[in-house]
Design an enzyme around this catalytic site. Structure first.
Site, short mmCIF file in Angstrom:
data_model
loop_
_atom_site.label_atom_id
_atom_site.label_comp_id
_atom_site.label_asym_id
_atom_site.label_seq_id
_atom_site.Cartn_x
_atom_site.Cartn_y
_atom_site.Cartn_z
N GLU A 91 0.81 -1.22 0.00
CA GLU A 91 0.00 0.00 0.00
C GLU A 91 0.84 1.27 0.00
O GLU A 91 0.74 2.10 0.90
CB GLU A 91 -0.96 0.00 1.19
CG GLU A 91 -1.97 -1.12 1.13
CD GLU A 91 -3.08 -0.98 2.17
OE1 GLU A 91 -2.99 -0.12 3.04
OE2 GLU A 91 -4.04 -1.75 2.09
N GLU A 125 -5.20 -8.79 0.65
CA GLU A 125 -5.97 -8.52 1.87
C GLU A 125 -7.43 -8.30 1.53
O GLU A 125 -7.75 -7.63 0.55
CB GLU A 125 -5.49 -7.22 2.57
CG GLU A 125 -4.18 -7.32 3.27
CD GLU A 125 -3.74 -6.00 3.91
OE1 GLU A 125 -4.59 -5.19 4.30
OE2 GLU A 125 -2.51 -5.80 4.01
C1 BGP Z 1 -4.48 -2.15 5.27
C2 BGP Z 1 -3.13 -2.49 5.82
C3 BGP Z 1 -3.15 -3.49 6.91
C4 BGP Z 1 -4.35 -3.40 7.84
C5 BGP Z 1 -5.64 -3.18 7.09
C6 BGP Z 1 -6.84 -2.88 7.97
O1 BGP Z 1 -4.47 -0.83 4.86
O2 BGP Z 1 -2.27 -3.00 4.81
O3 BGP Z 1 -1.93 -3.41 7.57
O4 BGP Z 1 -4.14 -2.59 8.89
O5 BGP Z 1 -5.53 -2.16 6.16
O6 BGP Z 1 -6.86 -1.54 8.28
P1 BGP Z 1 -7.20 -0.99 9.71
O7 BGP Z 1 -6.26 -1.65 10.62
O8 BGP Z 1 -7.01 0.48 9.60
O9 BGP Z 1 -8.63 -1.36 9.96
#
Ligand code: BGP
Length: 479
Positions: A170, A379
């Protein structure tokens, strides 16, 4: 298209789950590890929800065997995790720390012994603090060399065992939150600096992909992009044009560079007129055009819906919802370009993220039409409150519904013709959310800790654990 019957997932489909070093490992100063920018940033009060940090996280560093045993019990085919640069090079450069390499070697061997394919993320935001102090991290071209050295060390050591690699996680998020909204380190608010750092990150990404092809010729590598396909709020052409603006500035600005080696024309012109376009040196564009990823990794959580925004309209929001109190996210936009709007057709989570499985199919199709590369979902998941019952069960039906609908969308996209390599949920165990603490849970496995108390860090299988186990067993036929 609506189909009577959907295609099947390929036999070697990677049913996976993902994590990131800072969010699970803990052991922040163990076995020679150096400090990362997140170790330092979270020490400043008020930067994260209830001042949470990853010093202990969910103690995966010490409990990785237990976690891998749970993955094996589930039948997981792939586990995506990130390597902490500061475990390998405590200062980001020069001296290699063998103990750090050994930790990941043990983890990789444990996974492979349990028939789980490791997927390595090279960079998931935990930049060595030393490089931030030395030359400003991503703002200096020196990082291209240091990042490449670190990556080559890993390619040489693990390239014979690990075939799927993610370069940058990201990039769009870490540069935007790091240099525009100032919510991530180095907490700067300067669009010009963001665009410069971003260009350097593009060059670093291309450089390591080029090295990868030399050291791991039989492997696959790609970046993971936080992909939020954009919808126009209405069919008013002004809204449609605003959506094109947003798609160009928020998606194509990265994806076109990764996959075509070119910045999108309108977005580049827009930044040029503002006098903030990135500095392009001789050879930069040649490098970007020469190097292509083997797949596009996408992290998909939601779509965004945008509307017309006049020149005196809504600006950048100061408020995100990091508390889980629904409806607290603030309106946000870019005057004269677009503003975010609520999509009345979609439900949202308690953190105000739109739930949109069809948006995943739309996104997969857009990527395939534009770039025609294989795609790996690196993800996808639901962050929600979960309740541990007295009998040690966690009924997370909301998560099962979410994941089931998104996997069905993947199946539809495959039937449409998308080349999908695999699907990694976020996440396997509960873990630390960067800005939202521990109460926003994503895992199949509950970890008994919260913001105030690390408790016993016990692992408890949620209902979704058994559900995903069956999804994998039936290769996605039973959702
Ligand atoms: C993405 C990241 C992850 C994770 C996920 C969920 O942006 O790659 O590391 O954190 O989001 O986001 P959040 O933890 O803000 O709910």
């Amino acid at each position: 298209m609506i189909y009577e019957e959907l295609d099947k997932f390929q036999d070697d489909f990677l049913w996976g789950s993902a994590s990131a070093a800072y969010q699970v490992e803990g052991a922040w100063d163990k076995d020679g590890k150096g400090e990362s920018v997140w170790d330092v940033y979270t020490r400043q009060p008020g930067t994260t929800f209830k001042n949470t940090n990853g010093n202990i996280a969910v103690d995966h560093y010490n409990r990785y065997k237990e976690d891998v045993a749970l993955m094996a019990e589930m039948g997981l085919k792939a586990y995506r995790f990130s390597i902490a640069w500061t475990r390998i090079y405590p200062n980001g450069r020069n001296e290699v720390n063998e103990e750090g390499l050994k930790f990941y070697e043990n983890l990789i061997d444990e996974l492979i012994a349990n028939n789980i394919q490791p997927i390595i993320t090279l960079y998931h935001w935990d930049l060595p603090q030393h490089l931030q102090d030395l030359y400003g991290g991503w703002e200096s071209r020196e990082i291209i060399h240091d990042f490449n050295e670190y990556c080559v060390t890993l390619f040489k050591r693990f390239g014979n065992k690990v075939k799927h690699w993610v370069s940058l996680n990201e990039q769009n998020i870490f540069v935007t939150l790091g240099y525009v909204t100032a919510m991530h380190p180095p907490a700067v608010k300067d669009q010009k600096r963001m665009l410069e750092a971003n260009h350097i990150a593009n060059l670093a990404n291309a450089t390591v992909i080029e090295s990868f092809k030399k050291y791991v010729p039989d492997g696959m590598i790609g970046p993971s992009f936080a992909f939020g396909p954009v919808y126009p709020f209405s069919c008013d052409p002004k809204d449609v044009l605003s959506a094109e603006n947003a798609e160009d500035l928020n998606c194509n600005w990265w994806l076109d560079v990764y996959c075509k080696g070119k910045y999108p024309v309108f977005a580049f012109k827009y930044y040029e007129r503002l006098g903030i376009a990135p500095t392009i040196e001789d050879g930069d564009l040649e490098l970007l055009e020469r190097v292509k990823p083997d797949f596009i990794g996408i992290n998909y959580y939601q779509t965004s819906t945008v509307a017309f925004n006049p020149l005196d309209g809504v600006g950048q929001s100061e408020g995100i919802n990091n508390t889980g109190k629904k409806g607290t996210a603030k309106e946000s936009g870019l005057p004269g370009v677009y503003k975010n709007a609520k999509n009345a057709h979609l439900e949202t989570t308690n953190w105000d993220w739109a739930i949109d499985p069809t948006g995943l199919r739309i996104g997969l199709r857009r990527l395939t039409s534009k770039y025609n590369l294989p795609i790996l979902i690196t993800e996808n998941g639901l962050g929600e409150f979960d309740k541990l019952e007295e009998d040690d069960t966690v009924n997370d039906a909301h998560r099962i519904d979410y994941l089931s609908a998104h996997i069905k969308a993947c199946k539809e996209a495959i039937t449409d013709g998308v080349d999908l390599l695999g699907y990694c949920t976020w996440s396997f165990t509960d873990l630390l959310s960067w800005l939202n603490g521990y109460q926003k849970r994503y895992g199949f496995v509950y970890v008994d800790r919260d913001e105030n108390d690390q408790k016993d860090l016990r692992r408890i299988k949620k209902n979704s654990f058994y559900w995903y186990k069956n999804v994998i067993r039936t290769n996605g036929e039973e959702l």
